[in-house]
Design a protein around this motif. Structure first.
Motif, PDB file in Angstrom:
ATOM      1  N   SER A  97       0.820  -1.250   0.241  1.00 33.40           N
ATOM      2  CA  SER A  97      -0.014  -0.097  -0.035  1.00 33.40           C
ATOM      3  C   SER A  97       0.950   1.466  -0.097  1.00 33.40           C
ATOM      4  CB  SER A  97      -0.770  -0.136   1.172  1.00 33.40           C
ATOM      5  OG  SER A  97      -1.884  -1.056   0.940  1.00 33.40           O
ATOM      6  N   THR A  98       1.928   1.207   0.718  1.00 34.93           N
ATOM      7  CA  THR A  98       2.819   2.349   0.774  1.00 34.93           C
ATOM      8  C   THR A  98       3.466   2.814  -0.462  1.00 34.93           C
ATOM      9  OG1 THR A  98       3.344   1.651   3.183  1.00 34.93           O
ATOM     10  CG2 THR A  98       4.883   3.330   2.147  1.00 34.93           C
ATOM     11  N   ILE A  99       3.852   1.705  -1.269  1.00 32.74           N
ATOM     12  CA  ILE A  99       4.359   1.815  -2.797  1.00 32.74           C
ATOM     13  C   ILE A  99       3.483   2.976  -3.416  1.00 32.74           C
ATOM     14  CG2 ILE A  99       4.869   0.767  -4.783  1.00 32.74           C
ATOM     15  CD1 ILE A  99       5.987  -1.468  -2.985  1.00 32.74           C
ATOM     16  N   TRP A 100       2.252   2.487  -3.356  1.00 33.45           N
ATOM     17  CA  TRP A 100       1.181   3.364  -4.148  1.00 33.45           C
ATOM     18  C   TRP A 100       1.060   4.513  -3.992  1.00 33.45           C
ATOM     19  CZ3 TRP A 100       1.136   1.410  -8.991  1.00 33.45           C
ATOM     20  CH2 TRP A 100       1.345   0.273  -9.286  1.00 33.45           C
ATOM     21  N   ILE A 101       0.924   4.712  -2.540  1.00 33.32           N
ATOM     22  CA  ILE A 101       0.700   6.079  -1.827  1.00 33.32           C
ATOM     23  C   ILE A 101       1.810   7.063  -1.997  1.00 33.32           C
ATOM     24  CG2 ILE A 101       0.515   7.464   0.396  1.00 33.32           C
ATOM     25  CD1 ILE A 101      -0.843   4.781   1.351  1.00 33.32           C
ATOM     26  N   LEU A 102       3.236   6.494  -2.114  1.00 33.47           N
ATOM     27  CA  LEU A 102       4.138   7.501  -2.408  1.00 33.47           C
ATOM     28  C   LEU A 102       3.907   7.799  -3.755  1.00 33.47           C
ATOM     29  CD1 LEU A 102       7.182   5.442  -0.668  1.00 33.47           C
ATOM     30  CD2 LEU A 102       6.432   7.765  -0.065  1.00 33.47           C
ATOM     31  N   LYS A 103       3.719   7.036  -4.660  1.00 36.99           N
ATOM     32  CA  LYS A 103       3.485   7.486  -6.147  1.00 36.99           C
ATOM     33  C   LYS A 103       2.608   8.450  -6.592  1.00 36.99           C
ATOM     34  CE  LYS A 103       5.365   3.096  -8.010  1.00 36.99           C
ATOM     35  NZ  LYS A 103       5.075   1.832  -8.711  1.00 36.99           N
ATOM     36  N   LEU A 104       1.550   8.904  -5.428  1.00 31.68           N
ATOM     37  CA  LEU A 104       0.672   9.992  -5.791  1.00 31.68           C
ATOM     38  C   LEU A 104       1.502  11.076  -5.480  1.00 31.68           C
ATOM     39  CD1 LEU A 104      -2.044   8.696  -3.205  1.00 31.68           C
ATOM     40  CD2 LEU A 104      -2.281   8.852  -5.724  1.00 31.68           C
ATOM     41  N   PHE A 112      11.808   6.926  -6.274  1.00 33.43           N
ATOM     42  CA  PHE A 112      13.038   6.227  -6.079  1.00 33.43           C
ATOM     43  C   PHE A 112      12.916   5.244  -4.943  1.00 33.43           C
ATOM     44  CE2 PHE A 112      17.160   5.282  -4.574  1.00 33.43           C
ATOM     45  CZ  PHE A 112      17.837   4.703  -5.707  1.00 33.43           C
ATOM     46  N   VAL A 113      12.155   6.022  -3.972  1.00 32.92           N
ATOM     47  CA  VAL A 113      11.978   5.069  -2.451  1.00 32.92           C
ATOM     48  C   VAL A 113      10.998   3.997  -2.700  1.00 32.92           C
ATOM     49  CG1 VAL A 113      11.049   5.405  -0.077  1.00 32.92           C
ATOM     50  CG2 VAL A 113      12.614   7.099  -0.865  1.00 32.92           C
ATOM     51  N   SER A 114       9.894   4.335  -3.225  1.00 31.84           N
ATOM     52  CA  SER A 114       8.861   3.551  -3.757  1.00 31.84           C
ATOM     53  C   SER A 114       9.386   2.262  -4.489  1.00 31.84           C
ATOM     54  CB  SER A 114       7.567   3.925  -4.357  1.00 31.84           C
ATOM     55  OG  SER A 114       7.801   4.513  -5.958  1.00 31.84           O
ATOM     56  N   ARG A 115      10.294   2.608  -5.530  1.00 28.27           N
ATOM     57  CA  ARG A 115      10.823   1.505  -6.455  1.00 28.27           C
ATOM     58  C   ARG A 115      11.773   0.544  -5.418  1.00 28.27           C
ATOM     59  NH1 ARG A 115       8.268  -0.260 -10.338  1.00 28.27           N
ATOM     60  NH2 ARG A 115      10.085  -1.361 -11.071  1.00 28.27           N
ATOM     61  N   ILE A 173      -3.186   4.676  -9.938  1.00 26.37           N
ATOM     62  CA  ILE A 173      -2.642   4.048  -8.737  1.00 26.37           C
ATOM     63  C   ILE A 173      -3.682   3.831  -7.747  1.00 26.37           C
ATOM     64  CG2 ILE A 173      -1.570   5.673  -6.776  1.00 26.37           C
ATOM     65  CD1 ILE A 173       0.040   7.042  -8.568  1.00 26.37           C
ATOM     66  N   PHE A 174      -4.860   4.594  -7.841  1.00 29.89           N
ATOM     67  CA  PHE A 174      -6.105   4.330  -6.890  1.00 29.89           C
ATOM     68  C   PHE A 174      -6.345   2.825  -7.120  1.00 29.89           C
ATOM     69  CE2 PHE A 174      -6.510   9.009  -6.310  1.00 29.89           C
ATOM     70  CZ  PHE A 174      -6.170   8.787  -5.012  1.00 29.89           C
ATOM     71  N   ILE A 175      -6.601   2.539  -8.335  1.00 28.53           N
ATOM     72  CA  ILE A 175      -6.970   1.195  -8.647  1.00 28.53           C
ATOM     73  C   ILE A 175      -5.931   0.250  -8.067  1.00 28.53           C
ATOM     74  CG2 ILE A 175      -7.312  -0.782 -10.737  1.00 28.53           C
ATOM     75  CD1 ILE A 175      -8.584   1.645 -12.376  1.00 28.53           C
ATOM     76  N   CYS A 176      -4.818   0.372  -8.260  1.00 29.65           N
ATOM     77  CA  CYS A 176      -3.789  -0.744  -7.872  1.00 29.65           C
ATOM     78  C   CYS A 176      -3.586  -0.609  -6.362  1.00 29.65           C
ATOM     79  CB  CYS A 176      -2.405  -0.115  -8.466  1.00 29.65           C
ATOM     80  SG  CYS A 176      -2.161  -0.641 -10.329  1.00 29.65           S
ATOM     81  N   LEU A 177      -3.905   0.543  -5.764  1.00 31.51           N
ATOM     82  CA  LEU A 177      -3.687   0.648  -4.183  1.00 31.51           C
ATOM     83  C   LEU A 177      -4.962  -0.218  -3.437  1.00 31.51           C
ATOM     84  CD1 LEU A 177      -2.823   1.823  -1.772  1.00 31.51           C
ATOM     85  CD2 LEU A 177      -4.336   3.976  -2.192  1.00 31.51           C
TER      86      LEU A 177
END
Length: 478
Positions: A97-104, A112-115, A173-177
């Motif tokens: 979940s954090t990965i997609w939130i960072l991409k917002l 970079f952190v999300s990757r 992003i919201f769909i993937c989250l």
């Protein structure tokens, strides 16, 4: 075994569990597939970040997850053995979940952190998830369910390729989250692995979990036999109380099994699928010369995603009939031949010949198909089947860490090396690796389909060792 196992009510709870376990893998596929359409957007004048990203920044975003995931293969293997498979998957869904939130917030450092965190999700997808599925599945369907990790990974990529070509940045992003959020809620109701419960001494709870998984109301001889088999495996592990790595190198049979695990990882990563995936755009572009077929990058990705998904679905349906060893051997052999054909096409092109334009597209699809139909899913299933509880997660983590490092090097340096020595030389190298691995599989890898661990290890023993064990057994009887 029921031909249509999905309609066998006795297996429905195992299937439900496997589907839930594979949701983080689907999320991991989403994170990888996201790079293909979004890298074009992030580098365009319509980039959601403050300024368009450079080629170097995009290359690092694509490659860093492979490097960042390496230490987490070992860490997650330890966590899953120490705190349980279920708790490890709960942790992975929170990170997902954090990965997609960072991409917002699409700045380079947040991306970079999300990757980097994608590397953690990758570690969980190819260590904890396959191990968990193996431990909740009965022998007759463990291969099919084990292949589902690859099915969900490739379908996750394909899903993001499609919506990436149709929807906006934030909508995607919201769909993937929603995937990791749903996963977390489902995991709360899911049982723990029976093997882990036996490991921590909760035998009665392990029996209850097996009763639910097998859809039975009372303990019978089959449930009792499963518990005894788990106990026997773990009792054998307790005989050697040294560290896992030390025990593997000290025991000849374990070391042979470890070699097979490493070779399965090498076959999977050195078949050429990773560089082919990253080099696909150029191959399609060159193949379109002289034809009316022109595919944009997103359409190329969708073609490859469709091939990958179809291949993993086929693998999951034939792995119990064909066996692990034949499927690995055949896909490795065909992959080697296709890589050789692709290398020859580039060689002829470099020398001014005009070979048919369909050859690179066809060989590219064959390579991707073989990787997804055999090398990727079956290699992971095989590693899970040739080790007991004590070694399973650590060995799978070690092999995947090596694989990730190879992937990182290939993604980052493939184009540079190809420009220096020629693309055809690189693909001939991949072809040679595939053919050598096919020979190794034929000569050294045992069949593991529906077989207990001790029977598999018996195949790894030398004739002399087998005779010594038989003599020892006779002496013990008298």
């Amino acid at each position: 075994m029921n031909k249509f196992f999905l309609f066998d009510k006795r297996k429905w709870n195992q299937i439900l569990c496997a589907l839930t376990i594979c949701l983080p893998v689907f999320n991991y596929g989403n994170t990888l597939g996201w790079m293909s359409p979004m890298s074009l957007l992030l580098q365009s004048n319509h980039s959601p970040s403050e300024k368009p990203l450079t080629d170097v920044e995009i290359s690092w975003l694509a490659a860093i997850s492979y490097l960042a995931g390496i230490p987490f293969y070992f860490l997650l293997a330890y966590i899953s053995d120490r705190y349980g498979r279920k708790n490890t998957l709960l942790l992975s869904t929170a990170l997902g979940s954090t990965i997609w939130i960072l991409k917002l917030f699409p700045q380079f450092w947040t991306l970079f952190v999300s990757r980097c965190m994608v590397g953690i999700l990758m570690s969980c997808s190819f260590v904890t998830c396959p191990v968990f599925i193996k431990e909740i599945s009965e022998n007759s369907i463990r291969g099919r369910l084990g292949c589902w990790t690859s099915v969900f990974y490739t379908s996750g990529c394909f899903f993001t390729y499609v919506i990436g070509d149709m929807l906006g940045y934030r909508t995607i992003i919201f769909i993937c989250l929603s995937v990791p959020i749903i996963s977390f809620l489902l995991f709360l109701a899911m049982p723990e692995s029976p093997s882990y419960l036996v490991q921590i001494g909760k035998i009665e709870e392990a029996e209850k979990v097996l009763l639910w998984l097998r859809r039975k109301t009372e303990i019978d001889c089959e449930i009792s036999q499963e518990i005894e088999t788990i106990k026997a495996e773990q009792k054998n592990d307790e005989v050697n109380d040294s560290s896992i790595i030390k025990a593997i190198f000290a025991d000849k049979i374990l070391f042979k099994a470890f070699q097979i695990a490493l070779m399965a990882a090498f076959a999977r990563e050195l078949c050429g699928a990773i560089p082919v995936g990253n080099f696909a755009g150029d191959i399609f572009l060159r193949a379109s010369d002289g034809t009316r077929v022109v595919l944009n990058p997103n359409q190329q990705a969708m073609v490859m995603g469709a091939v990958q998904t179809a291949a993993t679905i086929i693998a999951s349906n034939i792995v119990e009939k064909s066996g692990r060893r034949p499927l690995l051997f055949i896909t490795c052999l065909i992959s080697g031949i296709s890589m050789c054909s692709l290398a020859t096409w580039f060689l002829f092109k470099d020398y001014g010949f005009n070979p048919p334009a369909w050859i690179p597209v066809f060989t590219l699809c064959i390579c991707i198909f073989c990787d997804s139909a055999g090398l990727l899913p079956v290699g992971t299933v095989l590693i899970g089947e040739i080790f007991s509880f004590k070694y399973r997660a650590t060995v799978l983590g070690t092999s995947m860490a090596i694989a990730s490092f190879l992937d990182f090097l290939q993604v980052l340096f493939f184009k540079m090396v190809s420009a220096a020595i020629g693309v055809h030389v690189a693909f001939y190298t991949f072809a040679a690796m595939c053919l050598l691995m096919a020979l190794y599989i034929y000569a050294k890898v045992p069949e593991t389909r529906t077989r207990p661990l001790e029977e598999i290890y018996d195949d790894l023993r030398t004739n002399k060792k087998k005779k010594d064990l038989q003599k020892s057994d006779v002496i013990t009887r008298f």
